[in-house]
Each structure stands twice: as structure tokens, then as C-alpha cells.
Design a protein around this motif. Structure first.
Motif, PDB file in Angstrom:
ATOM      1  N   VAL A 105       0.603  -1.092   0.037  1.00 17.21           N
ATOM      2  CA  VAL A 105      -0.106   0.007   0.055  1.00 17.21           C
ATOM      3  C   VAL A 105       0.944   1.214   0.001  1.00 17.21           C
ATOM      4  O   VAL A 105       0.605   2.338  -0.721  1.00 17.21           O
ATOM      5  CB  VAL A 105      -0.950  -0.132   1.280  1.00 17.21           C
ATOM      6  N   ASP A 106       2.087   0.987   0.676  1.00 18.04           N
ATOM      7  CA  ASP A 106       2.957   2.260   0.871  1.00 18.04           C
ATOM      8  C   ASP A 106       4.168   1.964  -0.177  1.00 18.04           C
ATOM      9  O   ASP A 106       5.002   3.124  -0.149  1.00 18.04           O
ATOM     10  CB  ASP A 106       3.660   2.442   2.237  1.00 18.04           C
ATOM     11  N   HIS A 107       4.169   1.060  -1.001  1.00 14.32           N
ATOM     12  CA  HIS A 107       5.071   0.827  -2.186  1.00 14.32           C
ATOM     13  C   HIS A 107       6.451   0.819  -1.316  1.00 14.32           C
ATOM     14  O   HIS A 107       7.474   1.398  -2.047  1.00 14.32           O
ATOM     15  CB  HIS A 107       5.121   2.200  -3.199  1.00 14.32           C
ATOM     16  N   ARG A 108       6.652   0.021  -0.396  1.00 13.71           N
ATOM     17  CA  ARG A 108       8.111  -0.093   0.134  1.00 13.71           C
ATOM     18  C   ARG A 108       8.209  -1.591   0.454  1.00 13.71           C
ATOM     19  O   ARG A 108       7.428  -2.218   1.173  1.00 13.71           O
ATOM     20  CB  ARG A 108       8.084   0.741   1.622  1.00 13.71           C
ATOM     21  N   ILE A 109       9.461  -2.027   0.086  1.00 11.53           N
ATOM     22  CA  ILE A 109       9.925  -3.333   0.397  1.00 11.53           C
ATOM     23  C   ILE A 109      11.239  -3.172   1.239  1.00 11.53           C
ATOM     24  O   ILE A 109      12.165  -2.315   0.902  1.00 11.53           O
ATOM     25  CB  ILE A 109      10.376  -4.255  -0.966  1.00 11.53           C
ATOM     26  N   LEU A 110      11.300  -3.803   2.287  1.00  8.06           N
ATOM     27  CA  LEU A 110      12.228  -3.465   3.255  1.00  8.06           C
ATOM     28  C   LEU A 110      13.059  -4.848   3.394  1.00  8.06           C
ATOM     29  O   LEU A 110      12.451  -5.971   3.812  1.00  8.06           O
ATOM     30  CB  LEU A 110      11.912  -3.205   4.596  1.00  8.06           C
ATOM     31  N   PHE A 111      14.397  -4.824   3.305  1.00  7.73           N
ATOM     32  CA  PHE A 111      15.226  -6.013   3.537  1.00  7.73           C
ATOM     33  C   PHE A 111      16.083  -5.684   4.517  1.00  7.73           C
ATOM     34  O   PHE A 111      16.265  -4.462   4.976  1.00  7.73           O
ATOM     35  CB  PHE A 111      16.270  -6.170   2.055  1.00  7.73           C
ATOM     36  N   GLU A 112      16.629  -6.851   5.151  1.00  7.23           N
ATOM     37  CA  GLU A 112      17.549  -6.454   6.255  1.00  7.23           C
ATOM     38  C   GLU A 112      18.985  -7.603   5.792  1.00  7.23           C
ATOM     39  O   GLU A 112      18.455  -8.525   5.274  1.00  7.23           O
ATOM     40  CB  GLU A 112      17.258  -6.860   7.718  1.00  7.23           C
ATOM     41  N   PRO A 113      20.110  -7.299   6.480  1.00  6.79           N
ATOM     42  CA  PRO A 113      21.116  -8.281   6.162  1.00  6.79           C
ATOM     43  C   PRO A 113      20.853  -9.605   6.805  1.00  6.79           C
ATOM     44  O   PRO A 113      20.207  -9.809   7.636  1.00  6.79           O
ATOM     45  CB  PRO A 113      22.305  -7.458   6.855  1.00  6.79           C
TER      46      PRO A 113
END
Length: 62
Positions: free
Chosen positions: A54-62
Motif C-alpha cells: 500500500v505504501d510501495h515499500r519493500i524492506l530488506f535486512e542483512p
């Protein structure tokens, strides 16, 4: 438009990896291939922390 921006989250800070990501594809070696709407590509190592489409965000983490 359904594309999203991809970020790497490390130590509580977000770093933009790529704008206008159209495809997130896991690879056999544990990395992810990100493809943008114009065909640009990057490969990153990490894991998906959160996807908020909905917010157009993809979050990755190491």
C-alpha cells in the motif's frame, strides 16, 4: 502503478536500494534479484523484513 521502492534496513536506518521495483525474485544462492520498471537490475544479499505494498515499500535486512 504497482511498483515499490526497496530499502536495506541496518541499525535502524533505511538505505534506498532501488526505486520503481517491479519484480523481486529469489535466487538459488539466497540472494534476491530486483528488477525495475525500465529493466534495470541489482542483486542483493539479505532477507525480506517487510513488504508494505500500500505504501510501495519493500524492506530488506542483512
Amino acid at each position: 502503478m504497482c511498483e515499490a521502492n526497496a530499502y536495506m534496513v541496518k541499525d535502524g536506518e533505511e538505505t534506498l536500494l532501488m526505486e520503481s521495483v517491479d519484480l523481486v525474485e529469489p535466487e538459488a544462492d539466497g540472494t534476491f534479484r530486483l528488477v525495475g520498471i525500465f529493466g534495470d537490475q541489482i542483486t542483493i544479499k539479505g532477507k525480506i523484513r517487510r513488504m508494505n505494498l500500500v505504501d510501495h515499500r519493500i524492506l530488506f535486512e542483512p
